[in-house]
Design an enzyme around this catalytic site. Structure first.
Site, PDB file in Angstrom:
ATOM      1  N   SER A  80       0.796  -1.228   0.000  1.00 26.48           N
ATOM      2  CA  SER A  80       0.000   0.000   0.000  1.00 26.48           C
ATOM      3  C   SER A  80       0.829   1.280   0.000  1.00 26.48           C
ATOM      4  O   SER A  80       0.293   2.349  -0.238  1.00 26.48           O
ATOM      5  CB  SER A  80      -0.952  -0.001   1.187  1.00 26.48           C
ATOM      6  N   HIS A 113      -5.453  -4.890  -1.251  1.00 25.44           N
ATOM      7  CA  HIS A 113      -5.413  -3.845  -2.296  1.00 25.44           C
ATOM      8  C   HIS A 113      -5.406  -4.424  -3.715  1.00 25.44           C
ATOM      9  O   HIS A 113      -5.291  -3.667  -4.678  1.00 25.44           O
ATOM     10  CB  HIS A 113      -4.189  -2.946  -2.109  1.00 25.44           C
ATOM     11  N   LYS A 154     -12.175  -2.198   1.193  1.00 15.95           N
ATOM     12  CA  LYS A 154     -11.480  -1.373   0.194  1.00 15.95           C
ATOM     13  C   LYS A 154     -12.317  -1.327  -1.088  1.00 15.95           C
ATOM     14  O   LYS A 154     -13.362  -0.707  -1.087  1.00 15.95           O
ATOM     15  CB  LYS A 154     -10.055  -1.867   0.038  1.00 15.95           C
TER      16      LYS A 154
HETATM   17  C1  LIG Z   1      -6.516  -2.463   4.908  1.00 15.99           C
HETATM   18  C2  LIG Z   1      -5.697  -3.679   5.052  1.00 15.99           C
HETATM   19  C3  LIG Z   1      -5.994  -4.641   6.019  1.00 15.99           C
HETATM   20  C4  LIG Z   1      -7.088  -4.449   7.032  1.00 15.99           C
HETATM   21  O1  LIG Z   1      -8.341  -4.661   6.477  1.00 15.99           O
HETATM   22  P1  LIG Z   1      -9.649  -4.142   7.233  1.00 15.99           P
HETATM   23  O2  LIG Z   1     -10.723  -4.985   6.685  1.00 15.99           O
HETATM   24  O3  LIG Z   1      -9.819  -2.698   6.909  1.00 15.99           O
HETATM   25  O4  LIG Z   1      -9.427  -4.375   8.696  1.00 15.99           O
HETATM   26  C5  LIG Z   1      -5.215  -5.775   6.053  1.00 15.99           C
HETATM   27  N1  LIG Z   1      -4.183  -5.954   5.203  1.00 15.99           N
HETATM   28  C6  LIG Z   1      -3.866  -5.040   4.271  1.00 15.99           C
HETATM   29  C7  LIG Z   1      -2.713  -5.292   3.348  1.00 15.99           C
HETATM   30  C8  LIG Z   1      -4.603  -3.868   4.170  1.00 15.99           C
HETATM   31  O5  LIG Z   1      -4.265  -2.953   3.253  1.00 15.99           O
END
Ligand SMILES: *Cc1c(COP(=O)(O)O)cnc(C)c1O
Length: 397
Positions: free
Chosen positions: A185, A213, A245
């Site tokens: 990210s 992502h 996301k």
């Molecule tokens: C956003 C994210 C998470 C967490 O996910 P949520 O459902 O928002 O708790 C886990 N791993 C990665 C790589 C992320 O970008």
């Protein structure tokens, strides 16, 4: 007498002195390309709502319908009385979408990683982890009490070295788990999951990918990184993701074999001991899968926008690092420049946050932009012109 909570203020003040405290922006209304933040109308370039699904009419209708038919809450954890038909329907639909034998939905992605990782490995086992993996993976690894070995970011030579050394020095590890983000990210680069899977196969290791992502972005119709590399479920044992996301709602999930799912829900404490999703969440997530299956042009539009914006910012002279996805960092160099850049963008009507040391290297501070399918060409041109103007003013260009 000692004040038992004096550290609260001391530690907060210390953060504030170093400007490491979060100054939260306020989103007033929905997360749309043009939205209102702190009372100002701005173009949103930092949400994870890649496809605009959080405001898609089908998702909103599904959430409302689920409230009307099933109520506002589920009433329990899933193993007791909170296992609703909507949760089962969502898992069935997700498995079909992911072309996996089965799927399991957790309360969040964070709860998925911290709940599942410590069950897959424990004392006497080994976790092999990319140095830039997400914080929820790092916490899951900590909870596991397994030995851990970190390999250099997406460096397959270093992953090979780590696996070879582990075999040499400690051949007694019961199990080995290789774990990596699919898309990272901070840089928007993609892990070479085909090579990771091959190394896993050679070393008899489990392979776990966190595709938070990559979903809605990579692979056929946004099916994610396993689809992108055309890998089988025998090569990638745990495909983990999130509904928070590109799916536009909230919730974590895994896909894989039926054995994986049976094991995971019987063992993950975050799944067993935390209330299940409200009906509105499950209903909206089902609708999100519907939309991905029926409107593949959204993923196409996301990539059209990504390519257009990337080409333009590179043409005017910006460095976008290793980006291979709709996460596009605009490297500014020093932290102070990234902060000033972000402030000026906001004044000019663009919302994008600075990412600075210690999240990235000292000389690699950046504005991280995240592309969105719902942004128009006209708005992209506005963004490109604004970035160029500020880049020149701050002598980055
Ligand atoms: C956003 C994210 C998470 C967490 O996910 P949520 O459902 O928002 O708790 C886990 N791993 C990665 C790589 C992320 O970008």
């Amino acid at each position: 007498m000692r004040n038992p909570i004096s550290f609260l203020k001391e530690e907060y003040d210390e953060l504030a002195r170093n400007e490491l405290n979060w100054k939260l922006r306020l989103l007033q209304g929905p997360s749309t390309p043009w939205c209102v933040v702190d009372g100002k109308k701005v173009l949103m370039l930092c949400s994870n709502n890649y496809l605009g699904l959080s405001t898609h009419p089908k998702l909103k209708e599904a959430a409302i319908r689920a409230v009307q038919s099933h109520g506002a809450g589920s009433g329990s954890v899933r193993p007791i009385a909170g296992n609703m038909d909507l949760h089962i329907e969502l898992e069935r639909r997700l498995a079909k979408f992911k072309r996996a034998e089965a799927s399991l939905v957790y309360q969040s992605g964070f709860a998925t990683n911290t709940g599942l990782i410590p069950q897959l490995v424990g004392q006497g086992d080994l976790i092999v982890s990319d140095e830039f993996n997400h914080g929820s993976i790092i916490d899951g690894v900590r909870l596991s009490r397994a030995d851990k070995a970190i390999y250099k970011h997406v460096d397959m030579q270093d992953l090979t070295r780590v696996l070879d050394e582990a075999e040499e020095h400690n051949p007694h590890h019961r199990r080995i788990l290789i774990i990596t983000d699919g898309v990272f990210s901070m840089d928007g680069d993609i892990t070479p999951l085909d090579e990771v899977a091959k190394l896993g196969e050679e070393h008899g290791a489990m392979v776990y990918v966190d595709d938070a992502h990559g979903e809605g972005v990579l692979g056929e119709g946004g099916r994610g990184i396993v689809s992108h590399f055309r890998l089988s479920r025998d090569q990638v044992h745990v495909e983990m993701g999130t509904f928070s996301k590109a799916f536009g709602v909230v919730g974590g999930h895994i896909s894989g074999s039926q054995e994986l799912i049976n094991f995971a829900y019987n063992k993950s404490r975050t799944w067993l001991l935390s209330g299940s999703h409200p009906p509105s969440v499950a209903g909206a997530c089902i609708a999100a899968i519907d939309v991905l299956e029926n409107e593949p042009q959204l993923v196409q539009k996301l990539w059209d926008n990504t390519r257009y914006f990337k080409k333009a910012v590179i043409d005017v002279g910006f460095d976008i690092g290793r980006s291979e996805t709709p996460i596009i960092p605009i490297i500014t160099g020093e932290s102070s420049k990234a902060k000033e850049f972000s402030g000026r963008l906001f004044d000019d009507g663009i919302f994008a946050l600075p990412i600075v040391y210690p999240m990235v290297a000292k000389d690699k501070a950046r504005i991280r932009t995240i592309m969105n399918a719902a942004i128009t060409r006209e708005d992209l041109d506005f963004a490109i012109n604004t970035f160029e103007k500020i880049g020149k003013h701050l002598t980055i260009l």
